[in-house]
Write an enzyme that holds these catalytic residues in place. Sequence first.
Site, PDB file in Angstrom:
ATOM      1  N   THR A 134       0.822  -1.206   0.000  1.00  9.51           N
ATOM      2  CA  THR A 134       0.000   0.000   0.000  1.00  9.51           C
ATOM      3  C   THR A 134       0.859   1.261   0.000  1.00  9.51           C
ATOM      4  OG1 THR A 134      -1.442   1.289   1.456  1.00  9.51           O
ATOM      5  CG2 THR A 134      -0.122  -0.371   2.522  1.00  9.51           C
ATOM      6  N   ASP A 135       0.279   2.357  -0.483  1.00 14.77           N
ATOM      7  CA  ASP A 135       0.980   3.652  -0.400  1.00 14.77           C
ATOM      8  C   ASP A 135       1.023   4.168   1.039  1.00 14.77           C
ATOM      9  OD1 ASP A 135      -1.713   4.324  -0.084  1.00 14.77           O
ATOM     10  OD2 ASP A 135      -1.728   5.896  -1.607  1.00 14.77           O
ATOM     11  N   GLU A 136       0.242   3.553   1.936  1.00 14.76           N
ATOM     12  CA  GLU A 136       0.168   4.071   3.305  1.00 14.76           C
ATOM     13  C   GLU A 136       1.491   3.890   4.059  1.00 14.76           C
ATOM     14  OE1 GLU A 136      -3.503   3.346   5.389  1.00 14.76           O
ATOM     15  OE2 GLU A 136      -4.603   3.068   3.522  1.00 14.76           O
ATOM     16  N   TYR A 160      -1.829  -0.699  10.953  1.00 11.96           N
ATOM     17  CA  TYR A 160      -1.967  -1.338   9.632  1.00 11.96           C
ATOM     18  C   TYR A 160      -0.768  -1.022   8.750  1.00 11.96           C
ATOM     19  CZ  TYR A 160      -3.308  -1.682   4.701  1.00 11.96           C
ATOM     20  OH  TYR A 160      -3.302  -1.942   3.352  1.00 11.96           O
ATOM     21  N   LYS A 164       2.276  -3.418   7.257  1.00 10.64           N
ATOM     22  CA  LYS A 164       2.546  -3.583   5.826  1.00 10.64           C
ATOM     23  C   LYS A 164       3.998  -3.167   5.521  1.00 10.64           C
ATOM     24  CE  LYS A 164       0.109  -4.658   2.928  1.00 10.64           C
ATOM     25  NZ  LYS A 164      -0.269  -6.009   2.380  1.00 10.64           N
TER      26      LYS A 164
HETATM   27  P1  NAD Z   1      -9.586  -7.552   2.181  1.00 14.00           P
HETATM   28  O1  NAD Z   1      -9.574  -7.273   3.647  1.00 14.00           O
HETATM   29  O2  NAD Z   1     -10.803  -7.273   1.386  1.00 14.00           O
HETATM   30  O3  NAD Z   1      -9.193  -9.080   1.912  1.00 14.00           O
HETATM   31  C1  NAD Z   1      -8.194  -9.745   2.632  1.00 14.00           C
HETATM   32  C2  NAD Z   1      -8.315 -11.227   2.338  1.00 14.00           C
HETATM   33  O4  NAD Z   1      -7.255 -11.910   3.020  1.00 14.00           O
HETATM   34  C3  NAD Z   1      -9.635 -11.847   2.847  1.00 14.00           C
HETATM   35  O5  NAD Z   1     -10.162 -12.718   1.882  1.00 14.00           O
HETATM   36  C4  NAD Z   1      -9.203 -12.622   4.089  1.00 14.00           C
HETATM   37  O6  NAD Z   1     -10.025 -13.755   4.347  1.00 14.00           O
HETATM   38  C5  NAD Z   1      -7.790 -13.028   3.716  1.00 14.00           C
HETATM   39  N1  NAD Z   1      -6.943 -13.266   4.893  1.00 14.00           N
HETATM   40  C6  NAD Z   1      -6.792 -12.461   5.980  1.00 14.00           C
HETATM   41  N2  NAD Z   1      -5.951 -13.029   6.852  1.00 14.00           N
HETATM   42  C7  NAD Z   1      -5.526 -14.204   6.302  1.00 14.00           C
HETATM   43  C8  NAD Z   1      -4.635 -15.211   6.710  1.00 14.00           C
HETATM   44  N3  NAD Z   1      -3.980 -15.145   7.886  1.00 14.00           N
HETATM   45  N4  NAD Z   1      -4.444 -16.276   5.901  1.00 14.00           N
HETATM   46  C9  NAD Z   1      -5.097 -16.369   4.710  1.00 14.00           C
HETATM   47  N5  NAD Z   1      -5.959 -15.429   4.277  1.00 14.00           N
HETATM   48  C10 NAD Z   1      -6.177 -14.351   5.066  1.00 14.00           C
HETATM   49  O7  NAD Z   1      -8.333  -6.746   1.622  1.00 14.00           O
HETATM   50  P2  NAD Z   1      -8.172  -5.993   0.228  1.00 14.00           P
HETATM   51  O8  NAD Z   1      -8.735  -4.628   0.330  1.00 14.00           O
HETATM   52  O9  NAD Z   1      -8.609  -6.894  -0.844  1.00 14.00           O
HETATM   53  O10 NAD Z   1      -6.574  -5.831   0.176  1.00 14.00           O
HETATM   54  C11 NAD Z   1      -5.766  -6.859  -0.384  1.00 14.00           C
HETATM   55  C12 NAD Z   1      -4.310  -6.451  -0.273  1.00 14.00           C
HETATM   56  O11 NAD Z   1      -4.105  -5.222  -0.960  1.00 14.00           O
HETATM   57  C13 NAD Z   1      -3.845  -6.218   1.153  1.00 14.00           C
HETATM   58  O12 NAD Z   1      -2.529  -6.747   1.268  1.00 14.00           O
HETATM   59  C14 NAD Z   1      -3.829  -4.708   1.300  1.00 14.00           C
HETATM   60  O13 NAD Z   1      -2.847  -4.304   2.225  1.00 14.00           O
HETATM   61  C15 NAD Z   1      -3.470  -4.280  -0.103  1.00 14.00           C
HETATM   62  N6  NAD Z   1      -3.971  -2.957  -0.525  1.00 14.00           N
HETATM   63  C16 NAD Z   1      -5.291  -2.648  -0.359  1.00 14.00           C
HETATM   64  C17 NAD Z   1      -5.761  -1.405  -0.807  1.00 14.00           C
HETATM   65  C18 NAD Z   1      -7.228  -1.039  -0.724  1.00 14.00           C
HETATM   66  O14 NAD Z   1      -7.601   0.068  -1.093  1.00 14.00           O
HETATM   67  N7  NAD Z   1      -8.105  -1.920  -0.262  1.00 14.00           N
HETATM   68  C19 NAD Z   1      -4.874  -0.497  -1.386  1.00 14.00           C
HETATM   69  C20 NAD Z   1      -3.528  -0.861  -1.524  1.00 14.00           C
HETATM   70  C21 NAD Z   1      -3.090  -2.092  -1.098  1.00 14.00           C
HETATM   71  P1  TYD Z   2     -10.888   3.768   4.217  1.00 16.50           P
HETATM   72  O1  TYD Z   2     -11.844   3.401   3.151  1.00 16.50           O
HETATM   73  O2  TYD Z   2     -11.012   3.113   5.553  1.00 16.50           O
HETATM   74  O3  TYD Z   2      -9.422   3.566   3.614  1.00 16.50           O
HETATM   75  P2  TYD Z   2      -7.975   4.054   4.215  1.00 16.50           P
HETATM   76  O4  TYD Z   2      -8.106   4.384   5.652  1.00 16.50           O
HETATM   77  O5  TYD Z   2      -7.115   2.843   3.980  1.00 16.50           O
HETATM   78  O6  TYD Z   2      -7.565   5.240   3.376  1.00 16.50           O
HETATM   79  O7  TYD Z   2     -10.989   5.315   4.449  1.00 16.50           O
HETATM   80  C1  TYD Z   2     -10.783   6.235   3.382  1.00 16.50           C
HETATM   81  C2  TYD Z   2     -10.849   7.625   3.974  1.00 16.50           C
HETATM   82  O8  TYD Z   2     -12.188   7.865   4.416  1.00 16.50           O
HETATM   83  C3  TYD Z   2      -9.970   7.787   5.195  1.00 16.50           C
HETATM   84  O9  TYD Z   2      -9.432   9.112   5.185  1.00 16.50           O
HETATM   85  C4  TYD Z   2     -10.925   7.638   6.357  1.00 16.50           C
HETATM   86  C5  TYD Z   2     -12.227   8.179   5.813  1.00 16.50           C
HETATM   87  N1  TYD Z   2     -13.461   7.555   6.339  1.00 16.50           N
HETATM   88  C6  TYD Z   2     -14.500   8.365   6.781  1.00 16.50           C
HETATM   89  O10 TYD Z   2     -14.424   9.607   6.763  1.00 16.50           O
HETATM   90  N2  TYD Z   2     -15.638   7.746   7.237  1.00 16.50           N
HETATM   91  C7  TYD Z   2     -15.772   6.394   7.281  1.00 16.50           C
HETATM   92  O11 TYD Z   2     -16.823   5.883   7.735  1.00 16.50           O
HETATM   93  C8  TYD Z   2     -14.696   5.587   6.808  1.00 16.50           C
HETATM   94  C9  TYD Z   2     -14.783   4.085   6.839  1.00 16.50           C
HETATM   95  C10 TYD Z   2     -13.551   6.219   6.339  1.00 16.50           C
END
Ligand code: NAD
Ligand code: TYD
Length: 374
Positions: A134-136, A160, A164
Amino acid sequence: MSNLLVTGGAGFIGANFIHYWMSTYRQDKVVVLDALTYAGNKANLEPVAENANFYFCQGNICDTHLVETLLKEHRIDTLVHFAAESHVDRSISGPDAFIETNIIGTHSLLKAAKKVWLDDGVNKDNHRFHHVSTDEVYGTLGPEDPAFSETTPYAPNSPYSASKAASDHLVRAYHHTYGLKVTTSNCSNNYGPYHFPEKLIPLVITNILQDKPLPVYGDGQQIRDWLYVEDHARGIDLVIKKGHLGECYNIGGINEWANLDIVKLICELMNSEFAENPELTNKYPKAVSAIAGKAQSLVTFVKDRAGHDRRYAIDPQKSNSELDYQPQESFASGIRKTLQWYLENDSWWQAVMDGSYRQWIDQQYSTAEQAGDR
Ligand code: NAD
Ligand code: TYD
């Protein structure tokens, strides 16, 4: 032809990645390893479940022996690692699971990959460990700061992002020390179908449909860069195919939005949907504010997230010049597609919300209400 092991393939991005991959590379075998935590959902994989090249294994990435067995039995040459605890708010209220899965779990995968690919020599010369990050990890930006590049120093601020960041370093170390063939992508905020409705965009959409408050943290002026999830899948594909070993690639949408503006945009789009499609009123009778063209009235400012990062932005230069990567979906079309998907797939998000997630969010709300925060 490749044999992929996809961890976390039943989650939001993992499932979208698998849909993309299996329709693009029809000959490849795809094996999913997923623990099916609250965020994992086999229904996300229904579009590929009947495919003869698709295998699902319910299991934990911390189970090194299981991972070794999968790598050997399926002759895996490409491991794409999505599995993670992914929600910042949960990492604040319960960081342990993030340390366990994101750090220990990633290390367990690296150990298994080293054992099978390097020590036992299965696919010794032809393997790839792609780590999805992630960019975070780069921390937070001020309004005028340059966007994150691959050389921006790591400065994670939440449990988190810290977990990561630790996993990114482990991946790097396994390349540098043992010669494991790794790549890493650091992506901005994704949105699209199958997005779990605890994250901002699906939460706002589903809450409007239920006429529930739309919680905006703090002043709502925090900025995120949003990328349609299929563009993330395309970016990972390019990193796997064209990226240099041991390198990291930032993937972004060149699409910065303040949270409050995103919430207002979704409200406007939803008002229009209900005005243009009278049948939606029958389908979603609870959505009284949107039916009246006033979804914005649901916006509710709530207490800010602890340690809330103010701004994320991605400098796309490296992925653009080395991989020829550019997002294909515009935000205008991507957000409409996403909204349509939720309007059409109420059975998916209703089922998700009836599960353990609902208990968790109700608990968060009642705790905050008691404290007079919301
Ligand atoms: P998500 O929470 O929707 O899915 C996570 C998946 O991992 C789920 O299916 C869960 O069952 C599985 N999981 C969790 N713990 C596990 C374990 N111990 N063993 C096996 N499986 C396990 O997450 P997402 O939003 O799809 O993100 C996927 C990846 O992308 C993550 O690594 C996250 O850090 C990264 N990422 C997410 C975003 C975003 O905007 N959501 C952005 C950048 C990077
Ligand atoms: P989120 O979707 O949780 O992603 P991330 O924290 O990984 O960026 O949140 C996106 C942005 O929205 C973040 O700045 C937090 C804000 N947010 C709210 O303002 N209200 C909400 O209910 C949630 C879930 C997030």
